[in-house]
Design a protein around this motif. Structure first.
Motif, mmCIF file in Angstrom:
data_model
loop_
_atom_site.group_PDB
_atom_site.id
_atom_site.type_symbol
_atom_site.label_atom_id
_atom_site.label_comp_id
_atom_site.label_asym_id
_atom_site.label_seq_id
_atom_site.Cartn_x
_atom_site.Cartn_y
_atom_site.Cartn_z
ATOM 1 N N LEU A 178 0.813 -1.207 0.000
ATOM 2 C CA LEU A 178 0.000 0.000 0.000
ATOM 3 C C LEU A 178 0.849 1.261 0.000
ATOM 4 O O LEU A 178 0.509 2.258 -0.644
ATOM 5 N N GLU A 179 2.017 1.197 0.730
ATOM 6 C CA GLU A 179 2.841 2.394 0.751
ATOM 7 C C GLU A 179 3.471 2.673 -0.604
ATOM 8 O O GLU A 179 3.992 3.762 -0.844
ATOM 9 N N GLY A 180 3.412 1.687 -1.521
ATOM 10 C CA GLY A 180 3.926 1.902 -2.862
ATOM 11 C C GLY A 180 2.847 2.243 -3.862
ATOM 12 O O GLY A 180 3.066 2.075 -5.067
ATOM 13 N N LEU A 181 1.706 2.718 -3.374
ATOM 14 C CA LEU A 181 0.596 3.079 -4.250
ATOM 15 C C LEU A 181 1.017 4.175 -5.219
ATOM 16 O O LEU A 181 1.618 5.173 -4.824
ATOM 17 N N ARG A 182 0.698 3.977 -6.483
ATOM 18 C CA ARG A 182 0.957 4.973 -7.513
ATOM 19 C C ARG A 182 -0.362 5.343 -8.175
ATOM 20 O O ARG A 182 -1.126 4.472 -8.586
ATOM 21 N N VAL A 183 -0.599 6.646 -8.287
ATOM 22 C CA VAL A 183 -1.806 7.146 -8.961
ATOM 23 C C VAL A 183 -1.360 7.905 -10.199
ATOM 24 O O VAL A 183 -0.891 9.046 -10.110
ATOM 25 N N GLY A 184 -1.441 7.233 -11.340
ATOM 26 C CA GLY A 184 -1.061 7.878 -12.577
ATOM 27 C C GLY A 184 -2.172 8.767 -13.102
ATOM 28 O O GLY A 184 -3.349 8.441 -13.007
ATOM 29 N N VAL A 185 -1.767 9.927 -13.663
ATOM 30 C CA VAL A 185 -2.735 10.870 -14.244
ATOM 31 C C VAL A 185 -2.374 11.054 -15.704
ATOM 32 O O VAL A 185 -1.252 11.479 -16.031
ATOM 33 N N ILE A 186 -3.331 10.723 -16.562
ATOM 34 C CA ILE A 186 -3.124 10.810 -18.007
ATOM 35 C C ILE A 186 -4.188 11.740 -18.569
ATOM 36 O O ILE A 186 -5.390 11.566 -18.324
ATOM 37 N N VAL A 187 -3.757 12.735 -19.344
ATOM 38 C CA VAL A 187 -4.674 13.668 -19.992
ATOM 39 C C VAL A 187 -4.665 13.361 -21.487
ATOM 40 O O VAL A 187 -3.598 13.282 -22.110
ATOM 41 N N VAL A 188 -5.880 13.180 -22.049
ATOM 42 C CA VAL A 188 -6.032 12.773 -23.445
ATOM 43 C C VAL A 188 -6.825 13.836 -24.193
ATOM 44 O O VAL A 188 -7.844 14.331 -23.696
ATOM 45 N N SER A 189 -6.381 14.181 -25.384
ATOM 46 C CA SER A 189 -7.056 15.187 -26.200
ATOM 47 C C SER A 189 -8.345 14.612 -26.777
ATOM 48 O O SER A 189 -8.568 13.398 -26.747
ATOM 49 N N PRO A 190 -9.216 15.491 -27.350
ATOM 50 C CA PRO A 190 -10.481 14.981 -27.923
ATOM 51 C C PRO A 190 -10.291 13.951 -29.022
ATOM 52 O O PRO A 190 -11.160 13.115 -29.244
ATOM 53 N N ASP A 191 -9.145 13.981 -29.721
ATOM 54 C CA ASP A 191 -8.933 12.993 -30.781
ATOM 55 C C ASP A 191 -8.180 11.765 -30.291
ATOM 56 O O ASP A 191 -7.693 10.956 -31.094
ATOM 57 N N GLY A 192 -8.057 11.591 -28.959
ATOM 58 C CA GLY A 192 -7.500 10.376 -28.398
ATOM 59 C C GLY A 192 -5.995 10.352 -28.275
ATOM 60 O O GLY A 192 -5.421 9.272 -28.089
ATOM 61 N N VAL A 193 -5.307 11.483 -28.327
ATOM 62 C CA VAL A 193 -3.848 11.554 -28.222
ATOM 63 C C VAL A 193 -3.462 11.965 -26.804
ATOM 64 O O VAL A 193 -4.076 12.873 -26.222
ATOM 65 N N VAL A 194 -2.447 11.291 -26.243
ATOM 66 C CA VAL A 194 -1.996 11.601 -24.887
ATOM 67 C C VAL A 194 -1.321 12.971 -24.875
ATOM 68 O O VAL A 194 -0.378 13.213 -25.651
ATOM 69 N N GLU A 195 -1.785 13.866 -24.012
ATOM 70 C CA GLU A 195 -1.200 15.192 -23.881
ATOM 71 C C GLU A 195 -0.363 15.348 -22.612
ATOM 72 O O GLU A 195 0.538 16.188 -22.562
ATOM 73 N N SER A 196 -0.690 14.554 -21.602
ATOM 74 C CA SER A 196 0.056 14.676 -20.338
ATOM 75 C C SER A 196 0.199 13.295 -19.713
ATOM 76 O O SER A 196 -0.729 12.475 -19.777
#
Length: 815
Positions: free
Chosen positions: A154-172
């Motif tokens: 649990l102490e190694g929990l990772r919360v990834g945040v991915i931002v995707v554009s309207p056309d499905g391309v990863v922006e962040s």
């Protein structure tokens, strides 16, 4: 112990076999709670059954087999035919480089792509093609992973945040996503998300990745690819946000699958709070309807569903009525007591996809997901707490624990209050229907019935009401509208279709702040329209629904009677008018006036009749009275009037006319029908005036008023017509000078009664005529009519007819 599940069926080798096979597999997987596999399994089944029908041309056997003890658990679908001589073509690429796409072998190509294993088994009489799909724990599809992903503490929990554009391309791509998935930000940003996600939707209505990115919110498990190609099971919480410039981006919060509850909604505490609130609610003293509405709102808010219902069993059984609703619960009156809401179901249930198990209920509730818990009292199911959602898979098994807790708390109090409310509603229902029946009784006007119906339900039951009427030709129209605020009547009428273009049951009523419900006006298997109501409350209690149904049956019965009455009255009026002369013949030098008032309600002619017409160089007149009144007497009236006119046109004398008519009546064979008749002719005299020839067959004698005011009787009574076969009649003759007035009446005038006194007692009619000095024929007729009407307080019970003829100048010869 063998825990393998097997379900088999067989089909004829026809073009309908693939459709039947698809339906069978979808139903079986729904029962086995494997709906997530339905899309792939149905597609494979359809291809294999199609191959068997096309290439073998024989009957098909289909078997579904689930082995939960296998490692991993497997689902096997087997299709067999009865043509062992056929060999199965080898799998080949679907596309050919040197020609059009090949159509053979596609079923095996799909099996190779979608199934974990497939094969063919031959016997002496059959050939069986099978596909096998491996399942992980909990029925999830199984995919082999080259190397296991280590489970982090649990102490190694990772919360990834991915931002995707309207056309499905990863922006962040944040650093937590780098550690969790292994892709550096500079490698992930700019790539299409679909390259990083092994997206696999399940079920017949599964969304694609593109459609999922367009949702406002979404949560679920997916598999994402690491740089070495391994698939990592993760849990995603998706949110679509409004960015700068109106660009809507998708934000994914990603955790390892074992950490999924970090991103799931805190359902349990909220549901526990619902139980506490319901317990406090039951300690209060509040009206039954308010109690039900509050329970529905608590259940809907705590569960996060789109709608919540409190269903209670109807008195007759067979269905559950909506006692209260919250959320998107408008317009629902009741549901059948079958399936997941059956009267014998005593345990909670969750349905991930109603369309896969009960399409009718899904359409009725306008929902895909459903969770319910029965309200059980002494072993009897008295109702259900139900939560629904428009999306599939919205509820989990934990919700049933909360619903059961609430249902156990409210079942007994609701039953107690329900029985008391039913008793009060039953008494009120009888009173309401008695009042409605008394109000509508004897009303033969359809428009008035529609108006009374609308005002019966507003404002007691509805905020507004509209009544549509369907006439005997099938034409439907808006007859009446009524709003609790009368100033809104015109606006309400304008918002409703005046003449519906479709059946009333299919009309989409205008959507407004009220819940709009339609109740058909049905009786004897025929529709006479509909009662449409608008209510501020979302749900219509079953007691009110039953009351409105009873009212509609009562209204329909009265409409049926009114329409039949109107049709019969119209028919009678048209036929009866044919018994009267279209117009009175003009008589130069003479004035004539007629008064005719039949006694029967709604009748234009009865037992009395008159006629005045020309024949050659003279005029003929007749005034008769058939024994009795109404339509039966009118039948003899028609015979007598037309016979007199026909015989006169054939130049029969007045005496001959009476003789022939007497014989005709006797030939009719009706011993109860007698006729009194006054018949005469008027012939112009060269010096002016007219010679009158008259005969009276049992009729009140005519009175002649001379210009000097004297009144004399100018005919003697003879035998009634229709009594004696050998009767012979004679005529009497007199002259009419200028200003002489001849008054002919039926016994409805002379025998007008007031207690023991008659109008003609003591020559009362003669005195009345004597006082008509200087009056025209019309004025004399009106004075006599008024005298008859005013003679007694009660209306006359006999037909009234009178004919007035006045000599006003020298008569000209008729040409």
């Amino acid at each position: 112990m063998d825990t393998t599940r097997v379900s088999s069926t067989a089909f004829d080798g026809t073009a309908h076999a693939p459709a039947h096979a698809r339906k069978f597999v979808r139903q079986v997987l729904g029962e086995w709670r494997l709906s997530q596999l339905a899309e792939d399994a149905v597609l494979l089944t359809s291809e294999l059954v199609t191959n068997a029908v096309v290439h073998a041309g024989t009957g098909v056997e289909l078997t579904c087999r689930l082995d939960v003890d296998a490692v991993p658990p497997t689902l096997e679908i087997e299709v067999g035919d009865h043509h062992p001589a056929r060999t199965l073509p080898k799998a080949a690429p679907v596309l050919s480089s040197d020609g059009p796409p090949s159509t053979s072998g596609r079923g095996l190509a799909l099996a190779a792509l979608l199934a974990d294993a497939w094969g063919v088994t031959y016997t002496k009489t059959t050939k069986r093609v099978w596909v096998r799909m491996e399942l992980g724990e909990g029925g999830e599809p199984h995919e082999a992973v080259p190397a296991a992903v280590p489970v982090e503490p649990l102490e190694g929990l990772r919360v990834g945040v991915i931002v995707v554009s309207p056309d499905g391309v990863v922006e962040s791509w944040n650093s937590e996503a780098e550690q969790l998935l292994g892709h550096p930000a500079e490698q992930a940003v700019g790539r299409a998300l679909k390259e990083l996600v092994a997206w696999r939707g399940h079920g017949p209505y599964a969304l694609s990745l593109t459609d999922t990115l367009g949702l406002g919110r979404w949560r679920g498990e997916v598999r994402m690819r690491r740089p070495d190609g391994r698939l990592v099971p993760v849990y995603v919480s998706h949110l679509r946000s409004q960015g700068h410039g109106g660009v809507r981006r998708a934000i994914w919060m990603v955790v390892a699958r074992e950490h999924r509850y970090v991103l799931t909604p805190p359902a349990a505490p909220m549901r526990h709070e619902a139980g506490r609130r319901v317990k406090e609610l039951l300690d209060r003293d509040m009206p039954f309807a308010e109690l039900l509405d509050t329970i529905a709102r608590i259940v809907q808010v705590s569960s996060g569903g789109d709608a919540a219902y409190v269903l209670l069993a109807s008195e007759g059984g067979g269905r559950f009525g909506v006692a209260a609703g919250a959320g998107a619960a408008r317009g629902l009156v009741g549901v059948p007591a079958t399936g997941v809401l059956g009267a014998d179901r005593t345990t909670p249930a969750v349905v991930d996809d109603l369309l896969a198990s009960d399409v009718e209920l899904a359409e009725l509730l306008r929902a895909r997901s459903l969770a319910c818990a029965p309200l059980v009292v002494t072993g009897e199911v008295i109702g259900f707490l139900v939560v629904t959602a428009a999306q599939a898979g919205r509820f989990d098994e934990e919700l049933t624990v909360s619903l059961r807790h609430v249902a156990e708390q409210v079942a007994v109090p609701l039953q107690r209050e329900r029985l008391a409310e039913q008793d009060r509603a039953h008494r009120g229902r009888l009173s309401f229907l008695a009042e409605a029946g008394e109000l509508l009784a004897g009303v033969h006007d359809e428009e008035l019935i529609a108006a009374l119906t609308a005002q019966l339900v507003v404002p007691k039951i509805a905020r507004w009401a509209a009544v549509y009427l369907t006439d005997l030709t099938g034409m439907t129209r808006l007859a009446h509208v009524w709003h609790s605020e009368e100033c809104n009547n015109a606006e309400l009428r304008g918002s409703l279709p005046a003449i519906p273009r479709t059946a009333l049951s299919e009309v989409s009523w205008p959507v407004g702040p009220e819940t709009v419900l339609s109740f058909p006006l049905l009786t004897q298997g025929r529709s006479y329209g509909a009662l449409v109501i608008g209510r501020a409350e979302q749900a219509l209690p079953l007691e009110l629904a039953d009351l409105l149904a009873d009212l509609c049956r009562l209204v329909a019965l009265n409409l049926h009677t009114a329409m039949l009455y109107t049709r019969q009255a119209t028919t009678s009026r048209v036929l009866q008018r044919s018994l009267l002369p279209m117009r009175v013949a003009p008589m130069p030098g003479l004035e004539s006036a007629v008064v005719y008032e039949p006694a029967g309600e709604g009748a234009d002619v009865g037992g009395d009749f008159y006629d005045l017409f020309t024949v050659g160089d003279h005029w003929c007149f007749a005034l008769g009275d058939v024994c009795g009144s109404g339509p039966e007497a009118a039948a003899v009236t028609g015979l007598a009037r037309h016979a007199v006119r026909l015989l006169a046109k054939e130049n029969y004398t007045v005496a001959d006319i009476l003789d022939r008519l007497n014989q005709a009546l006797l030939e009719e064979g009706d011993d109860d029908r007698f006729l009194s008749l006054l018949c005469g002719e008027l012939t112009p005299l060269p010096q002016g005036g007219a010679l009158c020839t008259v005969a009276s067959a049992g009729h009140p004698p005519p009175l002649l008023r001379r210009a000097d005011g004297r009144v004399e009787t100018v005919a003697s009574p003879q035998l009634l017509l229709g009594i004696e076969t050998g009767a012979r009649f004679y005529v009497e003759t007199f002259e009419m000078a200028q200003d002489d007035v001849l008054l002919c009446v039926t016994d409805g005038v002379t025998e007008r009664r007031d207690g023991d006194r008659l109008l003609d007692d003591g020559d009362g009619l003669a005195r009345l005529l004597s006082g008509c000095e200087g009056l025209s024929a019309h004025a004399v007729a009106e004075r006599v009519r008024q005298a008859v009407e005013m003679f007694a307080d009660e209306p006359s019970q006999d037909d009234v007819a009178l004919l007035v003829i006045k000599a006003s100048a020298a008569l000209r010869q008729v040409r």
